[in-house]
Motif scaffolding. Structure first.
Motif, PDB file in Angstrom:
ATOM      1  N   GLU A 107      11.021  29.813 -46.385  1.00  0.00           N
ATOM      2  CA  GLU A 107      10.385  30.555 -46.466  1.00  0.00           C
ATOM      3  C   GLU A 107       8.563  30.203 -46.888  1.00  0.00           C
ATOM      4  OE1 GLU A 107      11.452  28.491 -50.478  1.00  0.00           O
ATOM      5  OE2 GLU A 107      13.576  29.394 -50.074  1.00  0.00           O
ATOM      6  N   ARG A 108       8.199  31.266 -47.373  1.00  0.00           N
ATOM      7  CA  ARG A 108       6.729  31.933 -47.540  1.00  0.00           C
ATOM      8  C   ARG A 108       5.897  30.260 -47.802  1.00  0.00           C
ATOM      9  NH1 ARG A 108       2.641  36.247 -47.110  1.00  0.00           N
ATOM     10  NH2 ARG A 108       1.065  35.275 -47.799  1.00  0.00           N
TER      11      ARG A 108
ATOM     12  N   ALA B 203      -8.046  46.144 -54.318  1.00  0.00           N
ATOM     13  CA  ALA B 203      -6.840  45.756 -54.966  1.00  0.00           C
ATOM     14  C   ALA B 203      -5.750  45.722 -53.681  1.00  0.00           C
ATOM     15  CB  ALA B 203      -6.152  45.983 -56.147  1.00  0.00           C
ATOM     16  N   GLY B 204      -5.726  47.242 -53.346  1.00  0.00           N
ATOM     17  CA  GLY B 204      -5.115  47.295 -52.086  1.00  0.00           C
ATOM     18  C   GLY B 204      -3.065  47.721 -52.757  1.00  0.00           C
ATOM     19  N   PRO B 205      -2.696  48.175 -51.287  1.00  0.00           N
ATOM     20  CA  PRO B 205      -1.634  48.686 -52.071  1.00  0.00           C
ATOM     21  C   PRO B 205      -0.631  47.342 -52.760  1.00  0.00           C
ATOM     22  CG  PRO B 205      -1.268  47.844 -49.917  1.00  0.00           C
ATOM     23  CD  PRO B 205      -3.107  47.897 -50.348  1.00  0.00           C
ATOM     24  N   GLU B 206      -0.023  47.718 -53.926  1.00  0.00           N
ATOM     25  CA  GLU B 206       1.044  47.074 -54.195  1.00  0.00           C
ATOM     26  C   GLU B 206       2.992  46.088 -53.188  1.00  0.00           C
ATOM     27  OE1 GLU B 206       2.393  47.278 -57.894  1.00  0.00           O
ATOM     28  OE2 GLU B 206       0.298  48.306 -58.656  1.00  0.00           O
ATOM     29  N   TYR B 207       2.268  44.903 -53.007  1.00  0.00           N
ATOM     30  CA  TYR B 207       3.337  43.909 -52.344  1.00  0.00           C
ATOM     31  C   TYR B 207       4.131  43.108 -53.204  1.00  0.00           C
ATOM     32  CZ  TYR B 207       1.323  46.008 -48.086  1.00  0.00           C
ATOM     33  OH  TYR B 207       0.999  46.583 -47.559  1.00  0.00           O
ATOM     34  N   ASP B 208       5.831  43.612 -52.726  1.00  0.00           N
ATOM     35  CA  ASP B 208       6.488  41.730 -53.557  1.00  0.00           C
ATOM     36  C   ASP B 208       5.760  40.859 -53.891  1.00  0.00           C
ATOM     37  OD1 ASP B 208       8.992  44.086 -54.760  1.00  0.00           O
ATOM     38  OD2 ASP B 208       9.211  43.439 -52.252  1.00  0.00           O
ATOM     39  N   ALA B 209       5.965  40.026 -54.585  1.00  0.00           N
ATOM     40  CA  ALA B 209       5.352  38.361 -54.717  1.00  0.00           C
ATOM     41  C   ALA B 209       5.061  37.255 -53.545  1.00  0.00           C
ATOM     42  CB  ALA B 209       5.463  37.525 -55.663  1.00  0.00           C
ATOM     43  N   ASP B 210       6.497  38.011 -52.779  1.00  0.00           N
ATOM     44  CA  ASP B 210       6.691  37.046 -51.615  1.00  0.00           C
ATOM     45  C   ASP B 210       6.510  37.528 -50.349  1.00  0.00           C
ATOM     46  OD1 ASP B 210       9.653  38.453 -51.471  1.00  0.00           O
ATOM     47  OD2 ASP B 210      10.867  37.104 -51.498  1.00  0.00           O
ATOM     48  N   SER B 211       6.111  39.211 -50.111  1.00  0.00           N
ATOM     49  CA  SER B 211       6.535  39.732 -49.270  1.00  0.00           C
ATOM     50  C   SER B 211       5.118  39.347 -48.150  1.00  0.00           C
ATOM     51  CB  SER B 211       5.721  41.383 -48.966  1.00  0.00           C
ATOM     52  OG  SER B 211       5.269  42.149 -48.162  1.00  0.00           O
TER      53      SER B 211
ATOM     54  N   VAL C 225       5.646  41.726 -35.222  1.00  0.00           N
ATOM     55  CA  VAL C 225       5.405  41.259 -36.319  1.00  0.00           C
ATOM     56  C   VAL C 225       6.024  41.015 -37.362  1.00  0.00           C
ATOM     57  CG1 VAL C 225       2.966  40.875 -37.316  1.00  0.00           C
ATOM     58  CG2 VAL C 225       3.362  41.795 -35.055  1.00  0.00           C
ATOM     59  N   GLU C 226       6.298  40.300 -38.112  1.00  0.00           N
ATOM     60  CA  GLU C 226       7.525  40.580 -39.169  1.00  0.00           C
ATOM     61  C   GLU C 226       6.174  39.898 -41.007  1.00  0.00           C
ATOM     62  OE1 GLU C 226      10.783  40.627 -40.119  1.00  0.00           O
ATOM     63  OE2 GLU C 226      10.998  40.730 -37.759  1.00  0.00           O
ATOM     64  N   SER C 227       4.987  39.887 -39.919  1.00  0.00           N
ATOM     65  CA  SER C 227       3.958  39.569 -41.282  1.00  0.00           C
ATOM     66  C   SER C 227       2.519  40.924 -41.129  1.00  0.00           C
ATOM     67  CB  SER C 227       2.877  38.663 -40.874  1.00  0.00           C
ATOM     68  OG  SER C 227       2.797  37.992 -39.450  1.00  0.00           O
ATOM     69  N   SER C 228       3.459  42.135 -40.343  1.00  0.00           N
ATOM     70  CA  SER C 228       2.754  43.518 -41.075  1.00  0.00           C
ATOM     71  C   SER C 228       3.869  44.742 -40.314  1.00  0.00           C
ATOM     72  CB  SER C 228       1.854  43.254 -39.338  1.00  0.00           C
ATOM     73  OG  SER C 228       2.301  43.368 -38.087  1.00  0.00           O
ATOM     74  N   GLY C 229       4.498  44.491 -39.947  1.00  0.00           N
ATOM     75  CA  GLY C 229       5.846  45.324 -39.274  1.00  0.00           C
ATOM     76  C   GLY C 229       5.360  46.050 -38.183  1.00  0.00           C
ATOM     77  N   VAL C 230       4.923  46.059 -36.776  1.00  0.00           N
ATOM     78  CA  VAL C 230       4.692  46.756 -35.964  1.00  0.00           C
ATOM     79  C   VAL C 230       5.923  45.840 -34.706  1.00  0.00           C
ATOM     80  CG1 VAL C 230       2.860  45.290 -35.004  1.00  0.00           C
ATOM     81  CG2 VAL C 230       3.307  47.416 -34.201  1.00  0.00           C
ATOM     82  N   ALA C 231       6.343  47.145 -33.472  1.00  0.00           N
ATOM     83  CA  ALA C 231       6.783  46.199 -32.952  1.00  0.00           C
ATOM     84  C   ALA C 231       6.285  46.715 -31.497  1.00  0.00           C
ATOM     85  CB  ALA C 231       8.425  46.293 -32.642  1.00  0.00           C
ATOM     86  N   HIS C 232       6.806  45.180 -30.559  1.00  0.00           N
ATOM     87  CA  HIS C 232       6.138  45.580 -28.779  1.00  0.00           C
ATOM     88  C   HIS C 232       7.340  45.521 -28.251  1.00  0.00           C
ATOM     89  CE1 HIS C 232       2.033  46.247 -30.614  1.00  0.00           C
ATOM     90  NE2 HIS C 232       1.915  45.300 -31.993  1.00  0.00           N
ATOM     91  N   PRO C 233       7.740  46.331 -26.277  1.00  0.00           N
ATOM     92  CA  PRO C 233       8.499  45.774 -25.746  1.00  0.00           C
ATOM     93  C   PRO C 233       7.520  44.608 -24.969  1.00  0.00           C
ATOM     94  CG  PRO C 233       7.021  48.189 -26.036  1.00  0.00           C
ATOM     95  CD  PRO C 233       6.386  47.534 -26.680  1.00  0.00           C
ATOM     96  N   PRO C 234       8.385  44.115 -24.092  1.00  0.00           N
ATOM     97  CA  PRO C 234       7.850  42.668 -23.705  1.00  0.00           C
ATOM     98  C   PRO C 234       6.430  43.435 -22.690  1.00  0.00           C
ATOM     99  CG  PRO C 234       9.983  42.799 -23.222  1.00  0.00           C
ATOM    100  CD  PRO C 234      10.141  44.355 -24.270  1.00  0.00           C
ATOM    101  N   ASP C 235       6.199  44.710 -22.190  1.00  0.00           N
ATOM    102  CA  ASP C 235       5.105  44.122 -21.114  1.00  0.00           C
ATOM    103  C   ASP C 235       4.022  44.705 -21.782  1.00  0.00           C
ATOM    104  OD1 ASP C 235       6.826  43.811 -18.775  1.00  0.00           O
ATOM    105  OD2 ASP C 235       7.018  46.213 -17.926  1.00  0.00           O
ATOM    106  N   ALA C 236       4.368  44.935 -22.324  1.00  0.00           N
ATOM    107  CA  ALA C 236       3.140  45.874 -23.141  1.00  0.00           C
ATOM    108  C   ALA C 236       2.510  44.670 -24.038  1.00  0.00           C
ATOM    109  CB  ALA C 236       2.905  46.323 -24.162  1.00  0.00           C
TER     110      ALA C 236
END
Length: 245
Positions: free
Chosen positions: A3-4, A221-229, A121-132
């Motif tokens: 948990e966060r 304030a930026g975009p709205e996220y869930d409290a535990d996002s 990256v679960e804390s932004s939402g971007v994924a990278h292949p191994p070599d990259a």
């Protein structure tokens, strides 16, 4: 996944072929990466940097999650290998500084050397292949952590996500019909924040070049996220507003 707890929690997801924790430990040892995995901690023996490691069984949702976060490599052999993963590892660290973010990148690279199939990256939402990902880790002196952690979401507003992993504000701008131009504006602005560490105050102006349009920098304030996002940025956001002439 834990948990966060910290104001900023950076989480990386690495699916792999490991049938058990013991198999993962064996692969880490044989990879000679300089890391030791004991209990719930993955530690680099020379620098003593460490993070929490949460080992989980295979998750049928992982393939879809990686494709959504890495559309640019969704149809590659690297992505198809993720569909056959045997387990999932989450690396977790608190803090929100560039040094901590870069240390976590190196830890994920050690898991790739032990057979890992990619990094999300679960804390932004971007994924990278191994070599990259390995290339990003090799280029840390060129501020590659910015590319590793930060992405841009387009819609009525265009905004960055992931700067909190580096200890910085995200940025947002209205979409005036040129989404690609707005993304490039935010990419240049957020990279400037990361590479130059400027003192930015609300009311100042910014432009990508001397002959390019100027933007007023305001608190937002930026975009709205869930409290535990994990996407939420506790440092806040900068809004870029065109300066009308």
């Amino acid at each position: 996944m834990p948990e966060r707890g910290a104001p900023v929690l950076t989480v990386l997801c690495v699916p792999g072929p490991w049938s058990s924790r013991a198999a993962l430990i064996e692969r880490i040892v044989h990879s000679h990466s300089g890391y030791l995995f004991a209990g719930q901690v993955l530690m680099h023996m020379e620098t003593k940097t460490h993070c929490e490691l949460d080992f989980q069984a295979a998750d049928p949702r992982i393939g879809g999650a990686f494709r959504a976060a890495g559309p640019h490599w969704a149809d590659t052999p690297d992505m198809r290998r993720i569909d056959g993963h045997a387990s999932v590892v989450y690396l977790v660290a608190g803090g929100g500084t560039a040094l901590q973010a870069e240390a976590l990148m190196q830890a994920a690279a050690a898991l790739l050397d032990a057979g890992g199939l990619g990094v999300k990256v679960e804390s932004s939402g971007v994924a990278h292949p191994p070599d990259a990902w390995r290339e990003l880790c090799a280029d840390l002196h060129l501020f590659s952590a910015h590319r590793a952690y930060v992405l841009y979401i387009t819609g009525p507003q265009v905004y960055s996500c992931g700067m909190h992993n580096l200890g910085l504000r995200d940025a947002i701008v209205e979409n005036d019909g040129d989404a690609a131009g707005a993304v490039e504006l935010l990419r240049v602005f957020t990279r400037y924040l990361f590479t130059e560490s400027p003192t930015v105050r609300a009311g100042q102006t910014f432009s990508t070049a001397q002959d390019e349009p100027a933007y007023r920098v305001l608190d937002d304030a930026g975009p709205e996220y869930d409290a535990d996002s994990l996407y939420a940025n506790p440092f806040g956001h900068w809004r870029l507003v065109p300066v009308r002439t």
